[in-house]
Scaffold this motif. Sequence first.
Motif, PDB file in Angstrom:
ATOM      1  N   LEU A 161     -33.221 -16.277  19.167  1.00  0.00           N
ATOM      2  CA  LEU A 161     -34.195 -16.001  18.114  1.00  0.00           C
ATOM      3  C   LEU A 161     -35.605 -16.340  18.557  1.00  0.00           C
ATOM      4  O   LEU A 161     -35.814 -17.218  19.394  1.00  0.00           O
ATOM      5  N   ASP A 162     -36.533 -15.606  17.995  1.00  0.00           N
ATOM      6  CA  ASP A 162     -37.943 -15.769  18.320  1.00  0.00           C
ATOM      7  C   ASP A 162     -38.534 -16.850  17.407  1.00  0.00           C
ATOM      8  O   ASP A 162     -38.554 -16.684  16.183  1.00  0.00           O
ATOM      9  N   GLU A 163     -39.014 -17.921  18.018  1.00  0.00           N
ATOM     10  CA  GLU A 163     -39.562 -19.017  17.199  1.00  0.00           C
ATOM     11  C   GLU A 163     -40.911 -18.662  16.584  1.00  0.00           C
ATOM     12  O   GLU A 163     -41.414 -19.379  15.732  1.00  0.00           O
ATOM     13  N   GLY A 164     -41.485 -17.552  17.032  1.00  0.00           N
ATOM     14  CA  GLY A 164     -42.698 -17.065  16.370  1.00  0.00           C
ATOM     15  C   GLY A 164     -42.366 -16.523  14.989  1.00  0.00           C
ATOM     16  O   GLY A 164     -43.180 -16.568  14.072  1.00  0.00           O
ATOM     17  N   VAL A 165     -41.156 -16.003  14.838  1.00  0.00           N
ATOM     18  CA  VAL A 165     -40.715 -15.458  13.543  1.00  0.00           C
ATOM     19  C   VAL A 165     -39.956 -16.532  12.760  1.00  0.00           C
ATOM     20  O   VAL A 165     -40.227 -16.769  11.584  1.00  0.00           O
ATOM     21  N   PHE A 166     -39.006 -17.145  13.424  1.00  0.00           N
ATOM     22  CA  PHE A 166     -38.210 -18.198  12.787  1.00  0.00           C
ATOM     23  C   PHE A 166     -38.579 -19.530  13.431  1.00  0.00           C
ATOM     24  O   PHE A 166     -38.092 -19.828  14.538  1.00  0.00           O
TER      25      PHE A 166
ATOM     26  N   VAL B 122     -36.429 -23.847  10.874  1.00  0.00           N
ATOM     27  CA  VAL B 122     -35.599 -22.796  10.256  1.00  0.00           C
ATOM     28  C   VAL B 122     -34.335 -22.577  11.094  1.00  0.00           C
ATOM     29  O   VAL B 122     -33.225 -22.508  10.549  1.00  0.00           O
ATOM     30  N   GLY B 123     -34.506 -22.500  12.404  1.00  0.00           N
ATOM     31  CA  GLY B 123     -33.356 -22.333  13.301  1.00  0.00           C
ATOM     32  C   GLY B 123     -32.395 -23.507  13.187  1.00  0.00           C
ATOM     33  O   GLY B 123     -31.176 -23.323  13.136  1.00  0.00           O
TER      34      GLY B 123
ATOM     35  N   TYR C 111     -27.387 -25.824  11.197  1.00  0.00           N
ATOM     36  CA  TYR C 111     -26.737 -26.917  10.462  1.00  0.00           C
ATOM     37  C   TYR C 111     -25.680 -26.381   9.490  1.00  0.00           C
ATOM     38  O   TYR C 111     -24.622 -26.982   9.310  1.00  0.00           O
ATOM     39  N   ARG C 112     -25.979 -25.212   8.908  1.00  0.00           N
ATOM     40  CA  ARG C 112     -25.046 -24.625   7.939  1.00  0.00           C
ATOM     41  C   ARG C 112     -23.741 -24.156   8.606  1.00  0.00           C
ATOM     42  O   ARG C 112     -22.765 -23.907   7.932  1.00  0.00           O
ATOM     43  N   PHE C 113     -23.767 -24.004   9.925  1.00  0.00           N
ATOM     44  CA  PHE C 113     -22.584 -23.499  10.639  1.00  0.00           C
ATOM     45  C   PHE C 113     -21.768 -24.610  11.307  1.00  0.00           C
ATOM     46  O   PHE C 113     -20.744 -24.334  11.935  1.00  0.00           O
ATOM     47  N   LEU C 114     -22.219 -25.838  11.165  1.00  0.00           N
ATOM     48  CA  LEU C 114     -21.545 -26.932  11.874  1.00  0.00           C
ATOM     49  C   LEU C 114     -20.092 -27.108  11.449  1.00  0.00           C
ATOM     50  O   LEU C 114     -19.257 -27.506  12.245  1.00  0.00           O
ATOM     51  N   GLU C 115     -19.821 -26.798  10.183  1.00  0.00           N
ATOM     52  CA  GLU C 115     -18.459 -27.007   9.690  1.00  0.00           C
ATOM     53  C   GLU C 115     -17.508 -25.943  10.232  1.00  0.00           C
ATOM     54  O   GLU C 115     -16.327 -26.199  10.425  1.00  0.00           O
TER      55      GLU C 115
END
Lengths: 86, 150
Positions: free
Chosen positions: B16-21, B25-26, B31-35
């Motif tokens: 992902l482009d950190e200029g956009v995200f 945010v990344g 974090y939401r995918f850790l589970e």
Amino acid sequence: MATSARRPDAGRSSGPPPAELRLDAEVYSEAAIERARRAFDGLATIAVRRSGRYHLVRFSKVSPDAAARLPDEFGNYALSCLLVHP
Amino acid sequence: MDPKVDRQANAVNVVLDEGVFPRPVGLAAAYRFLERCYVQLERRPGRRLAVRLKGKAPLDEDVLRGLGEEFHNELVNQLVRHQVSERTDQLRAVIVGRALLSAEPAEAAAAAPAADDAACLDYLEDPLGIAVPWEEKHGDKRKTTRRGKK
């Protein structure tokens, strides 16, 4: 990409061979890795050293139950520490 | 930014482009995918962040691709949260500040009636009619109204 790789360790005959996890120091802070190291201390002997832009996390004397997933779980925990304890 | 499936590693890679995200945010999306999976991040040249989502159990290619696409959606979700959070930053500070201030003992004491005023109050006096049962206050009126309608 951070990777985990198993390496043969001639010095240790018992248990699975030590595994190593490479985490990007530009993403993972030392504090987060140290927090994770302390949390996983009971499951393995964990040594952390810096190599260029990476933290190299070496797991030895790993509990057999946790051996297969320990490096990945460690990575997840370190990532969660980045957010929970920035 | 298409997710790249790595069947051998049982993982999907997203850059992902950190200029956009931005980084937070990344991180929040990861974090939401850790589970559900093992997540690893790595900085790439040109303000890019590589995210690897590795299945906790063996996953087939479609599931891995779906995981990558879900991650994209989560990025957008977290980006909106981030933007709203930045916009309402001052407002939240004011609300929390006021709440904390009103909880201060000194403020609460100032808001309470003075001891002299309290001394002249009598609980038997009921100027607001708080002790009057609801039926006494409104019951008859209601019956009258109903009867009147009939």
